[in-house]
Design a protein around this motif. Structure first.
Motif, PDB file in Angstrom:
ATOM      1  N   UNK A 193      -4.235 -15.447   5.115  1.00 18.35           N
ATOM      2  CA  UNK A 193      -3.016 -15.255   4.234  1.00 18.35           C
ATOM      3  C   UNK A 193      -3.328 -13.922   3.332  1.00 18.35           C
ATOM      4  N   UNK A 194      -4.383 -13.645   2.689  1.00 23.50           N
ATOM      5  CA  UNK A 194      -4.548 -12.876   1.758  1.00 23.50           C
ATOM      6  C   UNK A 194      -4.810 -11.420   2.457  1.00 23.50           C
ATOM      7  N   UNK A 195      -5.201 -11.386   3.683  1.00 22.31           N
ATOM      8  CA  UNK A 195      -5.229 -10.124   4.522  1.00 22.31           C
ATOM      9  C   UNK A 195      -3.783  -9.767   4.586  1.00 22.31           C
ATOM     10  N   UNK A 196      -2.926 -10.850   5.681  1.00 20.16           N
ATOM     11  CA  UNK A 196      -1.688 -10.517   5.938  1.00 20.16           C
ATOM     12  C   UNK A 196      -0.908  -9.898   4.900  1.00 20.16           C
ATOM     13  N   UNK A 197      -0.963 -10.706   3.694  1.00 14.93           N
ATOM     14  CA  UNK A 197       0.017 -10.320   2.660  1.00 14.93           C
ATOM     15  C   UNK A 197      -0.504  -9.502   1.700  1.00 14.93           C
ATOM     16  N   UNK A 198      -1.905  -9.094   1.297  1.00 19.82           N
ATOM     17  CA  UNK A 198      -2.240  -8.206   0.261  1.00 19.82           C
ATOM     18  C   UNK A 198      -3.044  -7.315   0.645  1.00 19.82           C
ATOM     19  N   UNK A 199      -4.375  -7.600   1.130  1.00 16.36           N
ATOM     20  CA  UNK A 199      -5.267  -6.561   1.655  1.00 16.36           C
ATOM     21  C   UNK A 199      -4.730  -5.604   2.865  1.00 16.36           C
ATOM     22  N   UNK A 200      -3.648  -6.137   3.474  1.00 17.31           N
ATOM     23  CA  UNK A 200      -2.922  -5.227   4.496  1.00 17.31           C
ATOM     24  C   UNK A 200      -2.630  -3.800   3.710  1.00 17.31           C
ATOM     25  N   UNK A 201      -1.765  -4.189   2.577  1.00 14.90           N
ATOM     26  CA  UNK A 201      -1.371  -3.148   1.643  1.00 14.90           C
ATOM     27  C   UNK A 201      -2.089  -2.031   1.435  1.00 14.90           C
ATOM     28  N   UNK A 202      -3.553  -2.832   1.079  1.00  8.11           N
ATOM     29  CA  UNK A 202      -4.656  -1.611   0.734  1.00  8.11           C
ATOM     30  C   UNK A 202      -4.970  -0.863   2.064  1.00  8.11           C
ATOM     31  N   UNK A 203      -5.112  -1.789   3.088  1.00 12.57           N
ATOM     32  CA  UNK A 203      -5.560  -1.141   4.386  1.00 12.57           C
ATOM     33  C   UNK A 203      -4.639   0.014   4.953  1.00 12.57           C
ATOM     34  N   UNK A 204      -3.270  -0.526   5.006  1.00 10.54           N
ATOM     35  CA  UNK A 204      -2.525   0.329   5.920  1.00 10.54           C
ATOM     36  C   UNK A 204      -1.020   0.610   5.320  1.00 10.54           C
ATOM     37  N   UNK A 205      -0.915   0.472   4.068  1.00 12.48           N
ATOM     38  CA  UNK A 205       0.090   0.839   3.384  1.00 12.48           C
ATOM     39  C   UNK A 205       1.230   0.093   3.359  1.00 12.48           C
ATOM     40  N   UNK A 206       1.240  -1.030   3.926  1.00 18.79           N
ATOM     41  CA  UNK A 206       2.440  -1.875   3.816  1.00 18.79           C
ATOM     42  C   UNK A 206       1.857  -3.370   4.374  1.00 18.79           C
TER      43      UNK A 206
END
Lengths: 282, 154, 375
Positions: free
Chosen positions: C325-338
């Motif tokens: 969940x944290x990857x999908x909704x949070x760290x994804x933003x840091x990693x890929x900008x969305x």
């Protein structure tokens, strides 16, 4: 379409030139590109980088480069046998092939440490990824201040590079302190955890860069010890380990919070990751 | 001359650096220079613990002999460190062997004398206990780390 | 320029794409679900079917008579074509202790044309584009499939109970780049499509179909139909500050509660149109002289996913759900900008115990905001 020359997912055929036993379960392999094979990956790596080593039909592993960065002919790896794939790797003989992808990842801040004291703190097999730093500093001795190597191993027979540890300590402005967790009565060296070595040092915190590699808990305690001794978090670097499959940030395995260890790491500054180190099961 | 050197060393040691000078003088009164050749035991398990050492040079191994196994070294104590606290705590007997690994020069402090002074002067006793508690704390931390066997195969 | 098409033109569209050399892939009914497969004509489409979805529940049932795209989203996404569940990376032969790599993965013989790409799915493709194509490493497997793909989007005019694209800003109206965008209107008065080309390829294909200019009224009705799909959505994700919310709630009792229900079956990661994690498997034949390496979808819900010497980093199901969940909704933003979530709701529908990520986020947010979450 990518071809085998440029696709970082394609292992290049390399050959084992030498294999030597470091400890009962740890071996050092020197590899060179096979005849006619692509030479991509040879001729340069940054200390701290790793490669993916593939044993035909068995599997692939991330292994840090442990050799001299000035050696443009071969790449050297120190491998501890802990499972089937590492066992297959250390069972290779001279002349046999190993697939190599890489080098990958960030390196130790050797340029940033120029003109400063360098403190290397290693635990167990963690000395392997730091050995290129030691080679680099000793080769360019005048560019650096004091070099201190602190090394903790399980027992005397688990110590890597024992002869080199002694010879490094003979260089000017170089101090090598080693300790083991368990010593027999014939062991004349130190016994105690690696953090116990700091009391023998006089650090100049403002002009020191520290580089740490070992089990996570050991790095965490050492980083705290260094902070207590006045080192700034941005002057302390750690090499992190997570499951790595692709090494290019695409397979998702090595995620650690927002970071992909394989491409954002494995070397991180303590300033960047300190809060994450305390997060269990992150 | 000898006393001055001892006083300088004791007062300059991190564990005693901020001790009141009266107390430092007390310590110096109980101190003497000693030297151990490699292999020489400073004490053995079970003996009465009547002193502690400020190691000036060399290395001392704390040894224990597990049942049915060869002796192992659980820790070494080196330059600048303080060796021994059993003199301060009942029953005042050593728990492990202590053996010089290298030629070791140290300042020996008469613990029997000191603990009598501590009984008479609780302020002194508190100051010493506070300092030794720190040492014990560090050793306990280190022991816990060793127990984790972090470099072992899992 | 929007055109009106009769429903019969969809069959012609499929054939026009096939004539151009595309493998035309679209929705079809199989095993009680709308799945994606190669289609030859409109006869293969899920005509007259719709789906009923809830947390842990999916059923097909008769929908608007004659509708070709009357469903929302099924269990599969286009990920199965662009980022195949398994792909052979290479084969190798052993020779005298050395080895030789025999070739790279071959791209598909025919380029793909996707028919029926929903707005959320277009957004999901854009998310995977950022993962596989915009990073330092450009994935050749994905790139070979993605670059030539012909996209026919179909806007949603209804929402499933599990949909929340409106709150994610990804739908139901198509916002991404498609070669053609269709809107299907079925009601008592008739059945027709609006079509709009996005680029030259789309215009060329559209030119082969019988079409007439859409009237203002038709445009209005199509717009209303798409708006109703947004209005129908009963679930929503409050995305404001979601990254920090999840980072700051690494320790939260809700993780224990969801872990008590989660079976760590990995269904959510398999049906998710953006989940991209893979593993590699090495195999050799019985002689040991021929080896293959396969790349397969993997899931952060498995224990082996985070395995390093000594054990798995995320050994508890709590840690694995939290990672997902944290990857999908949070760290994804840091990693890929969305965000890594497009609001398609598949993970809610296909969770065997009906875990709903919108509810999980709301529960964490609710505690933090003391229930004041409507803002």
């Amino acid at each position: 379409m990518a071809n085998a020359e440029t696709d970082p997912m394609m292992p290049q055929p390399w050959v084992v030139r030498r294999i030597s036993k470091e400890t009962p379960d740890t071996f050092t392999l020197a590899l060179t590109p096979s005849e006619g094979g692509a030479r991509s990956g040879s001729g340069g790596f940054r200390p701290g980088q790793f490669s993916m080593l593939w044993v035909f039909g068995v599997g692939e592993l991330p292994i840090s480069i442990s050799g001299d960065p000035a050696d443009e002919e071969s790449l050297t790896y120190t491998v501890r046998s802990v499972g089937p794939a590492t066992q297959a790797l250390v069972s290779r003989e001279a002349g046999q092939g190993v697939g190599v992808r890489g080098p990958f990842g960030t390196g130790w801040p050797v340029e940033g440490a120029a003109g400063r004291d360098v403190v290397v703190v290693a635990g167990g097999i963690g000395l392997a990824p730091l050995r290129p730093v030691i080679y680099h500093v000793l080769r360019h001795r005048a560019q650096f201040g004091r070099l201190v190597v602190l090394y903790g191993a399980r027992s005397p027979r688990d110590m890597l590079y024992r002869k080199e540890l002694v010879s490094w300590g003979r260089h000017q402005d170089t101090q090598v302190l080693a300790t083991v967790d368990y010593g027999g009565v014939s062991w004349r060296g130190r016994v105690g955890v690696v953090t116990s070595l700091f009391k023998y040092l006089r650090l100049q915190p403002a002009r020191t860069t520290a580089m740490l590699c070992g089990p996570e808990i050991m790095m965490r305690l050492v980083a705290r010890e260094l902070a207590a001794r006045g080192l700034a978090a941005q002057d302390v670097y750690l090499s992190m380990e997570r499951n790595m499959k692709c090494a290019v940030g695409s397979c998702g395995h090595c995620q650690w919070g927002p970071h992909f260890i394989c491409k954002d790491g494995p070397i991180f500054s303590y300033a960047r990751i300190a809060p994450m180190l305390d997060r269990y099961e992150l | 001359m000898e006393t001055q050197t001892l006083e300088k060393i004791i007062a300059g040691h991190p564990y005693f650096a901020d001790l009141e000078s009266d107390y430092t003088s007390l310590l110096v009164g109980c101190a003497s220079n000693v030297r151990f050749e490699p292999g020489r035991y400073l004490w053995r398990e079970g003996e009465e613990a009547n002193q502690f050492y400020l190691i000036r040079e060399g290395r001392v191994a704390i040894e224990m002999v597990p049942p049915h196994r060869k002796a192992i070294v659980v820790e070494t104590i080196g330059e600048g460190e303080i060796l021994g606290w059993s003199w301060l705590l009942p029953p005042y007997t050593w728990r492990f062997h202590a053996r010089a690994v290298e030629t070791t020069r140290a300042i020996a402090l008469d613990g029997k004398c000191l603990r009598q002074k501590c009984e008479q002067n609780h302020d002194l006793g508190y100051e010493l206990l506070k300092r030794f508690a720190q040492i014990i704390n560090h050793r306990l931390d280190a022991t816990r780390m060793q127990l984790l066997d972090v470099y072992g195969k899992r | 320029m929007q055109a009106r098409l009769a429903p019969e033109e969809i069959d012609k569209l499929i054939r026009a794409l096939a004539r151009r050399g595309y493998a035309v892939l679209g929705p079809t009914v199989r095993d009680g679900a709308v799945v994606y497969d190669e289609i030859e004509g409109a006869k293969d489409l899920p005509r007259g079917w719709t789906d009923e979805q809830e947390a842990g529940r999916y059923r097909l049932k008769p929908g608007p008579a004659g509708a070709l795209f009357g469903y929302t989203v099924g269990p599969q996404s286009w990920k199965k074509y662009l980022h195949p569940a398994q792909v052979k990376l290479f084969e190798a032969d052993r020779q005298d202790g050395l080895f030789r790599i025999l070739g790279s993965p071959a791209p598909p013989a025919r380029p793909y044309a996707f028919l029926g790409v929903r707005a959320c799915e277009l957004a999901a493709i854009a998310v995977q584009d950022r993962v596989f194509l915009a990073d330092r490493f450009r994935d050749p497997v994905y790139g070979a499939r993605r670059t030539p793909v012909f996209l026919v989007a179909v806007q949603c005019t209804q929402a499933a109970a599990t949909c929340f694209c409106a709150s994610m800003g990804t739908g139901p109206e198509v916002r991404g780049a498609a070669d053609l965008t269709l809107t299907e209107i079925v009601n008592g008065e008739g059945h027709w499509f609006l079509a709009e080309a996005g680029g030259e390829r789309g215009q060329e294909v559209l030119a082969e179909l019988d079409r007439q200019p859409a009237t203002e009224e038709e445009l209005r009705r199509a717009r209303t139909a798409v708006e109703s799909a947004a209005a129908q959505q009963v679930r929503r994700m409050e995305t404001a500050g979601i990254r920090d919310l999840l980072y700051q709630n690494f320790e939260h009792p809700r993780w224990d509660q969801v872990a008590a229900r989660c079976l760590t079956c990995a269904n959510c990661t398999m049906v998710c149109p953006t989940c991209f994690c893979t593993t590699v498997e090495d195999a050799s034949d019985v002689t040991g002289d021929h080896a293959e390496r396969w790349r397969r979808w993997d899931s952060c819900f498995t224990l082996t996913f985070s395995y390093i010497h000594g054990g798995s980093v995320r050994s508890s199901s709590k840690a694995r759900y939290r990672q997902w969940l944290t990857h999908k909704l949070a760290s994804w933003i840091d990693q890929f900008g969305s965000s890594g979530c497009v609001g398609c709701g598949r993970c809610i529908t296909w969770c065997p115990v009906g875990i709903d990520l919108t509810e999980e986020v709301q529960a964490i947010r609710g505690t933090v905001n003391h229930g004041n979450t409507d803002a």
